[in-house]
Structures are given as C-alpha cells and as structure tokens.
Write an enzyme that holds these catalytic residues in place. Sequence first.
Site, PDB file in Angstrom:
ATOM      1  CB  CYS A 196      -0.930  -0.025   1.214  1.00  0.00           C
ATOM      2  SG  CYS A 196      -1.936   1.466   1.379  1.00  0.00           S
ATOM      3  CB  CYS A 207      -0.382   2.400   4.081  1.00  0.00           C
ATOM      4  SG  CYS A 207      -1.924   1.781   3.432  1.00  0.00           S
ATOM      5  CG  ASP A 208       3.383   1.071   4.309  1.00  0.00           C
ATOM      6  OD1 ASP A 208       2.952   1.565   5.356  1.00  0.00           O
ATOM      7  OD2 ASP A 208       3.207  -0.117   3.995  1.00  0.00           O
TER       8      ASP A 208
END
Length: 341
Positions: free
Chosen positions: A166, A169-170
């Site tokens: 993701c 997300c990261d």
Amino acid sequence: MSEPDQADNPSNTDVTGSTDVAPARDVIIIGSGPAGLTAAIYAARANLSPLVIEGEPSSTSDQPGGQLMLTSEIENFPGFVDGLAGPDLIGHMRGQAARFGTEYLTTKVERVDLSSRPFRVWAPDPSTGVAVEHRARSVIVSTGARSLMLGLEAEERLLSRGVSTCATCDGFFFRGHDIAVIGGGDSALEEAIFLTKFGETVTVIHRRKELRASKIMQDRAFKNPKIRFIWDSVVTHIRGDVKVEGVELHNSVTGEDSFLPVSGVFVAIGHVPNTDLFVGQLDMDEAGYLLTAAESSATNVSGVFACGDVQDHIYRQAVTAAGTGCMAAIDAERWLEAAEA
Ligand code: NAP
C-alpha cells in the site's frame, strides 16, 4: 432499504428439530478489521449485543484483525497525531467495542446460510474445533480483501520492513529512497506515480513487455521522469535480513539474472476479496467484490450488510473501511427496528 421478509424459522429449532442451538442474536459481524470493529462499536452502543466472529491469527500476527495487523505504522488515521502501529489501532478498536458489550469468537466462519431466517453461520469452537451453529436476525459482512503476493519466502518476513502492498499507507517512509513496484496493471502504475512524491527513483518491474494498465495511466507513468521500467522480468528473491536491500531479477527473454538495489518493494499485482463463503448467496461483481445498494451497505439479501474492503476496490483505506462499518451498523439497526414495527 427494503422491508425485512417474514422470518422463515422464527423459533430456534434446527432442521433436525433439536432446540440445542443458541437463540438468534440481533447481529453477527463476520470479520475484525476496521470495518467490522467499527460496526461492532456502533452496534454495541445501539444495544444490539453483537457477536464478532473475528477470524484467526495469521503466521505474521498473534491476533486476527485483517490487513492492519501487517502494517507497522499508520500516520493517516485521523485522531493520532504521532501515528500508531496497525495492531495498536486494531487493539484500541477491539477494546472500544468490547467496552460496550461486543462478544468475540476467535475462529473462522466455515459456512453461512443466508437463504432462511434467522440467518445461520457455522464456525468451529475455538477450543474443541467442533462446528457450532450461530443464528442472527441480521449479518454484517466485513471479511476484507487480501493483496495477491509473489509467494517469495522473504516477502512475508520483510512485510512492513521494506515490503509493502500500500503506497498510500507506506510511501512516506521511503522519502529519498530507491523503490521498486512489481506489477503492470493500473494499481502498479498508480502506486508508482504516487511513490514518485517520495522516492529518489521508482522502478516498475513487469513480467511482460506490455502493460495491462489503461492507456492514460501508461502515458502518465511514461512521462514521469522519476519512473523507469524493467521489462520481461520476475523477482526471484528479495534480499535483506532485517530490512529490504534489493531484489534479484530474472529476465525471461534473455535469461539474464540481475540485482536491483532498492529499500522499498511495493507488490501491486492485484487484490482478492474474501468472499468465497458467500458465492451463490450474495451478489458480487466480476472480481468477487460484494455489491451493495447505492448510498447504503445493503446487499441483495435483506438483513445482510457489507462494509470495508470486501465491497470496496477503490479506496481500500482503514478510515474508509471504518466509515462503511459505521454505515453497516446503522443500516442493520434501522432494519431490525423496521422488522419489529
Ligand atoms: P490487474 O489489472 O489484475 O493487474 C495485475 C498486474 O500484476 C498485471 O500486470 C499482472 O501481469 C501482474 N501480475 C499478476 N500476478 C503476478 C505475479 N505473480 N508476478 C508478477 N506480476 C504479476 O490488477 P490491478 O492493477 O490491481 O487492478 C485491478 C482492477 O482495478 C483493474 O480493473 C484496474 O483497472 C482497476 N484499477 C483502476 C485504477 C484507476 O483507474 N486509477 C487504479 C487501480 C486499479 P500480466 O499483465 O502479465 O497479467
């Protein structure tokens, strides 16, 4: 939302005539990611005493809780200024739902029957392994989706240590780093384009010479000076003991092996919704995602609601999953009220 149907089996007798089955609950929630747990918080605060059948721990986490259990740090869930670990966020949600009376069963649902009422859900007893039948007047499905993975040994070991599924997300954690994205579809190019905000370089590694992604995404990716492509190549190994150091590649056309040093590896080869349990019972799209009515969490079966990634292949965020979990609990509560009226 349609009116509830008449109960086909309002008593608690099972098909053999036995009454040795727990009374039907108001709601059973299947799945314990942010969607299911948010549904549980709302349902419990509405005095519906939900049962969450939460699944089982995976090989990489000691608690169930879905994809967030594999996420080391979450910085975009509102309300946490300094961010927090995925398992901690799940732990907070789980405790919050428990505080209002949610019950949990740490086991995986094996079978459901949504064709008669009350709905029936079978799951093995966590201590004996013997299948137990649970009954409920309404069901909230929040079984999530899983990212397809390459199947490499190091992939699971280095998840959240440089391997991610993701970018939203990261990506932030890879500021100034060299990053690889695996895949040739829209997801891969979307992740790659997003990652150019952070990475020094972003290399898309695709197993063929032609991308599967839409033309517009291809044009954007080709125009981006930070993105380069490695064609006809598969990742054979991800190097690194405690964090990613690079990927070993095999070119399937030339037969050459090579090494690409990167500190981030984003696997973007597709997702699969966890909907096997519902095949033939709930309407799904071609990819298996559950279909819900517009502006609602209602499925095609009156009294069954769906929330989170099991019905969302677009946003796939913890906060959007939580939002639809809230919707599902409110929809279930109103549906149950209408059933009693
Ligand atoms: P996808 O379209 O199925 O693409 C998966 C890609 O991963 C393909 O290029 C495939 O290679 C590759 N792949 C699959 N298994 C692999 C393996 N074991 N090793 C290496 N490569 C592998 O999946 P997606 O990109 O997640 O997209 C899913 C759907 O969502 C699509 O309909 C897509 O259009 C849509 N979507 C749209 C957007 C957007 O419009 N912004 C963004 C994301 C997704 P091959 O090409 O060789 O099969």
